[in-house]
Structure formats: structure tokens, C-alpha cells
Design a protein around this motif. Structure first.
Motif, PDB file in Angstrom:
ATOM      1  N   MET A  92       0.837  -1.170   0.000  1.00  0.00           N
ATOM      2  CA  MET A  92       0.000   0.000   0.000  1.00  0.00           C
ATOM      3  C   MET A  92       0.890   1.245   0.000  1.00  0.00           C
ATOM      4  O   MET A  92       1.947   1.242   0.636  1.00  0.00           O
ATOM      5  N   PRO A  93       0.458   2.292  -0.653  1.00  0.00           N
ATOM      6  CA  PRO A  93       1.287   3.503  -0.748  1.00  0.00           C
ATOM      7  C   PRO A  93       1.685   4.111   0.596  1.00  0.00           C
ATOM      8  O   PRO A  93       2.830   4.520   0.781  1.00  0.00           O
ATOM      9  N   ASP A  94       0.769   4.155   1.553  1.00  0.00           N
ATOM     10  CA  ASP A  94       1.113   4.746   2.849  1.00  0.00           C
ATOM     11  C   ASP A  94       2.104   3.878   3.622  1.00  0.00           C
ATOM     12  O   ASP A  94       2.959   4.385   4.345  1.00  0.00           O
ATOM     13  N   GLU A  95       2.009   2.561   3.451  1.00  0.00           N
ATOM     14  CA  GLU A  95       2.970   1.654   4.079  1.00  0.00           C
ATOM     15  C   GLU A  95       4.351   1.841   3.455  1.00  0.00           C
ATOM     16  O   GLU A  95       5.355   1.940   4.160  1.00  0.00           O
ATOM     17  N   LEU A  96       4.385   1.912   2.147  1.00  0.00           N
ATOM     18  CA  LEU A  96       5.648   2.080   1.442  1.00  0.00           C
ATOM     19  C   LEU A  96       6.297   3.417   1.801  1.00  0.00           C
ATOM     20  O   LEU A  96       7.516   3.486   1.975  1.00  0.00           O
ATOM     21  N   LYS A  97       5.485   4.432   1.962  1.00  0.00           N
ATOM     22  CA  LYS A  97       6.006   5.749   2.346  1.00  0.00           C
ATOM     23  C   LYS A  97       6.710   5.676   3.699  1.00  0.00           C
ATOM     24  O   LYS A  97       7.782   6.250   3.877  1.00  0.00           O
ATOM     25  N   LEU A  98       6.126   4.962   4.641  1.00  0.00           N
ATOM     26  CA  LEU A  98       6.730   4.788   5.960  1.00  0.00           C
ATOM     27  C   LEU A  98       8.023   3.989   5.874  1.00  0.00           C
ATOM     28  O   LEU A  98       9.032   4.349   6.485  1.00  0.00           O
ATOM     29  N   ILE A  99       8.029   2.928   5.098  1.00  0.00           N
ATOM     30  CA  ILE A  99       9.205   2.068   4.953  1.00  0.00           C
ATOM     31  C   ILE A  99      10.333   2.798   4.229  1.00  0.00           C
ATOM     32  O   ILE A  99      11.504   2.627   4.562  1.00  0.00           O
ATOM     33  N   GLN A 100       9.992   3.647   3.272  1.00  0.00           N
ATOM     34  CA  GLN A 100      11.014   4.352   2.492  1.00  0.00           C
ATOM     35  C   GLN A 100      11.819   5.356   3.312  1.00  0.00           C
ATOM     36  O   GLN A 100      12.840   5.845   2.850  1.00  0.00           O
ATOM     37  N   THR A 101      11.366   5.674   4.526  1.00  0.00           N
ATOM     38  CA  THR A 101      12.131   6.590   5.376  1.00  0.00           C
ATOM     39  C   THR A 101      13.337   5.893   6.003  1.00  0.00           C
ATOM     40  O   THR A 101      14.178   6.555   6.605  1.00  0.00           O
ATOM     41  N   LYS A 102      13.438   4.583   5.854  1.00  0.00           N
ATOM     42  CA  LYS A 102      14.538   3.801   6.433  1.00  0.00           C
ATOM     43  C   LYS A 102      15.631   3.581   5.390  1.00  0.00           C
ATOM     44  O   LYS A 102      15.396   3.618   4.203  1.00  0.00           O
ATOM     45  N   ARG A 103      16.841   3.300   5.883  1.00  0.00           N
ATOM     46  CA  ARG A 103      17.996   3.081   5.002  1.00  0.00           C
ATOM     47  C   ARG A 103      18.723   1.796   5.385  1.00  0.00           C
ATOM     48  O   ARG A 103      18.667   1.362   6.531  1.00  0.00           O
ATOM     49  N   GLY A 104      19.428   1.226   4.432  1.00  0.00           N
ATOM     50  CA  GLY A 104      20.292   0.068   4.672  1.00  0.00           C
ATOM     51  C   GLY A 104      19.551  -1.135   5.226  1.00  0.00           C
ATOM     52  O   GLY A 104      18.418  -1.417   4.830  1.00  0.00           O
ATOM     53  N   THR A 153      18.270  -1.500   8.050  1.00  0.00           N
ATOM     54  CA  THR A 153      17.093  -1.157   8.849  1.00  0.00           C
ATOM     55  C   THR A 153      15.832  -1.086   7.992  1.00  0.00           C
ATOM     56  O   THR A 153      14.737  -1.302   8.496  1.00  0.00           O
ATOM     57  N   LYS A 154      15.987  -0.800   6.715  1.00  0.00           N
ATOM     58  CA  LYS A 154      14.827  -0.725   5.816  1.00  0.00           C
ATOM     59  C   LYS A 154      14.158  -2.087   5.696  1.00  0.00           C
ATOM     60  O   LYS A 154      12.946  -2.210   5.887  1.00  0.00           O
ATOM     61  N   LEU A 155      14.929  -3.109   5.404  1.00  0.00           N
ATOM     62  CA  LEU A 155      14.360  -4.450   5.279  1.00  0.00           C
ATOM     63  C   LEU A 155      13.907  -4.957   6.644  1.00  0.00           C
ATOM     64  O   LEU A 155      12.844  -5.565   6.760  1.00  0.00           O
ATOM     65  N   GLY A 156      14.696  -4.699   7.669  1.00  0.00           N
ATOM     66  CA  GLY A 156      14.311  -5.127   9.017  1.00  0.00           C
ATOM     67  C   GLY A 156      12.984  -4.528   9.438  1.00  0.00           C
ATOM     68  O   GLY A 156      12.112  -5.220   9.974  1.00  0.00           O
ATOM     69  N   PHE A 157      12.808  -3.236   9.196  1.00  0.00           N
ATOM     70  CA  PHE A 157      11.555  -2.563   9.521  1.00  0.00           C
ATOM     71  C   PHE A 157      10.404  -3.167   8.721  1.00  0.00           C
ATOM     72  O   PHE A 157       9.335  -3.436   9.270  1.00  0.00           O
ATOM     73  N   ALA A 158      10.615  -3.373   7.435  1.00  0.00           N
ATOM     74  CA  ALA A 158       9.562  -3.937   6.573  1.00  0.00           C
ATOM     75  C   ALA A 158       9.141  -5.324   7.050  1.00  0.00           C
ATOM     76  O   ALA A 158       7.949  -5.644   7.080  1.00  0.00           O
ATOM     77  N   VAL A 159      10.104  -6.140   7.444  1.00  0.00           N
ATOM     78  CA  VAL A 159       9.801  -7.491   7.929  1.00  0.00           C
ATOM     79  C   VAL A 159       8.994  -7.411   9.221  1.00  0.00           C
ATOM     80  O   VAL A 159       7.968  -8.093   9.372  1.00  0.00           O
ATOM     81  N   LEU A 160       9.421  -6.584  10.163  1.00  0.00           N
ATOM     82  CA  LEU A 160       8.664  -6.418  11.411  1.00  0.00           C
ATOM     83  C   LEU A 160       7.262  -5.891  11.139  1.00  0.00           C
ATOM     84  O   LEU A 160       6.284  -6.354  11.731  1.00  0.00           O
ATOM     85  N   PHE A 161       7.168  -4.930  10.237  1.00  0.00           N
ATOM     86  CA  PHE A 161       5.883  -4.314   9.888  1.00  0.00           C
ATOM     87  C   PHE A 161       4.907  -5.362   9.365  1.00  0.00           C
ATOM     88  O   PHE A 161       3.771  -5.470   9.836  1.00  0.00           O
ATOM     89  N   LYS A 162       5.345  -6.134   8.379  1.00  0.00           N
ATOM     90  CA  LYS A 162       4.450  -7.128   7.763  1.00  0.00           C
ATOM     91  C   LYS A 162       4.140  -8.275   8.715  1.00  0.00           C
ATOM     92  O   LYS A 162       3.014  -8.784   8.730  1.00  0.00           O
ATOM     93  N   LEU A 200       9.996  -9.536   0.527  1.00  0.00           N
ATOM     94  CA  LEU A 200      10.080  -8.110   0.853  1.00  0.00           C
ATOM     95  C   LEU A 200      11.349  -7.479   0.295  1.00  0.00           C
ATOM     96  O   LEU A 200      11.318  -6.337  -0.171  1.00  0.00           O
ATOM     97  N   ALA A 201      12.448  -8.206   0.321  1.00  0.00           N
ATOM     98  CA  ALA A 201      13.693  -7.683  -0.251  1.00  0.00           C
ATOM     99  C   ALA A 201      13.507  -7.410  -1.745  1.00  0.00           C
ATOM    100  O   ALA A 201      13.942  -6.375  -2.258  1.00  0.00           O
ATOM    101  N   LYS A 202      12.833  -8.313  -2.419  1.00  0.00           N
ATOM    102  CA  LYS A 202      12.574  -8.127  -3.855  1.00  0.00           C
ATOM    103  C   LYS A 202      11.669  -6.910  -4.082  1.00  0.00           C
ATOM    104  O   LYS A 202      11.904  -6.120  -4.988  1.00  0.00           O
ATOM    105  N   GLN A 203      10.661  -6.745  -3.233  1.00  0.00           N
ATOM    106  CA  GLN A 203       9.755  -5.604  -3.348  1.00  0.00           C
ATOM    107  C   GLN A 203      10.478  -4.272  -3.131  1.00  0.00           C
ATOM    108  O   GLN A 203      10.138  -3.271  -3.735  1.00  0.00           O
ATOM    109  N   LEU A 204      11.487  -4.301  -2.255  1.00  0.00           N
ATOM    110  CA  LEU A 204      12.234  -3.089  -1.924  1.00  0.00           C
ATOM    111  C   LEU A 204      13.498  -2.933  -2.769  1.00  0.00           C
ATOM    112  O   LEU A 204      14.314  -2.057  -2.505  1.00  0.00           O
ATOM    113  N   PHE A 205      13.674  -3.812  -3.764  1.00  0.00           N
ATOM    114  CA  PHE A 205      14.836  -3.790  -4.650  1.00  0.00           C
ATOM    115  C   PHE A 205      16.143  -3.923  -3.871  1.00  0.00           C
ATOM    116  O   PHE A 205      17.120  -3.214  -4.130  1.00  0.00           O
ATOM    117  N   GLY A 206      16.137  -4.819  -2.900  1.00  0.00           N
ATOM    118  CA  GLY A 206      17.327  -5.023  -2.070  1.00  0.00           C
ATOM    119  C   GLY A 206      17.728  -6.481  -2.006  1.00  0.00           C
ATOM    120  O   GLY A 206      17.121  -7.348  -2.625  1.00  0.00           O
TER     121      GLY A 206
END
Length: 88
Positions: free
Chosen positions: A1-13, A15-24, A47-53
Motif C-alpha cells: 500500500m502507498p502509505d505503508e511504502l512511504k513509511l518504509i522508504q524513510t529507512k535506510r540500509g 534497517t529498511k528491510l528489518g523494519f519492513a519485515v517487522l511491519f508485515k 520483501l527484499a525483492k519488493q524493496l529492490f534489495g
């Protein structure tokens, strides 16, 4: 969802994937995982594939400390949950 992605995109390295995994995980289970091994590898890879990581960076995500505590607080706030505080 766009609002979820917006929140996740504020993270780097890592922590971005870690946050996304915890979130989902929290979104599906209404709780946080007790340890990393509880999280299905397929979820991490997806999730890594979704975040291009790279899914390998999840192993670098610090499972203790201020970062994960802050991430849990952000996730609880997003979903409108409050942390239970025992006053005995």
C-alpha cells in the motif's frame, strides 16, 4: 500500500528491510516475532525483492537496542496499538 511504502522508504540500509519485515509480520500476526528464526525466509526474500534489495542484509539487522525498539513503537503507532505496561 502507498502509505505503508512511504513509511518504509524513510529507512535506510539493513534497517529498511528489518523494519519492513517487522511491519508485515505485525500486520499479519498482531504481534512481533520473538526471534529472527521465527520469520519465514520466503517473507524476507519477498520483501527484499519488493524493496529492490538483497535479502542477506536482514542478518545484519540488530535484534536488540534502540533501533528495533523505535521501529516497534512506530509500527504499534501506525496500527493504533498501545504497549501493555504491567503495574504490579
Amino acid at each position: 500500500m502507498p502509505d505503508e511504502l512511504k513509511l518504509i522508504q524513510t529507512k535506510r540500509g539493513d534497517t529498511k528491510l528489518g523494519f519492513a519485515v517487522l511491519f508485515k509480520f505485525f500486520q499479519c500476526e498482531a504481534r512481533f516475532p520473538y526471534h529472527k528464526n521465527e520469520i519465514p525466509k520466503s517473507l524476507i526474500h519477498y520483501l527484499a525483492k519488493q524493496l529492490f534489495g538483497n535479502s542477506d542484509v536482514f542478518e545484519q539487522y540488530n535484534w536488540t537496542g534502540r533501533t528495533i525498539s523505535y521501529h516497534r513503537t512506530e509500527i504499534r503507532n501506525y496500527f493504533g496499538f498501545r504497549e501493555v505496561v504491567n503495574k504490579l
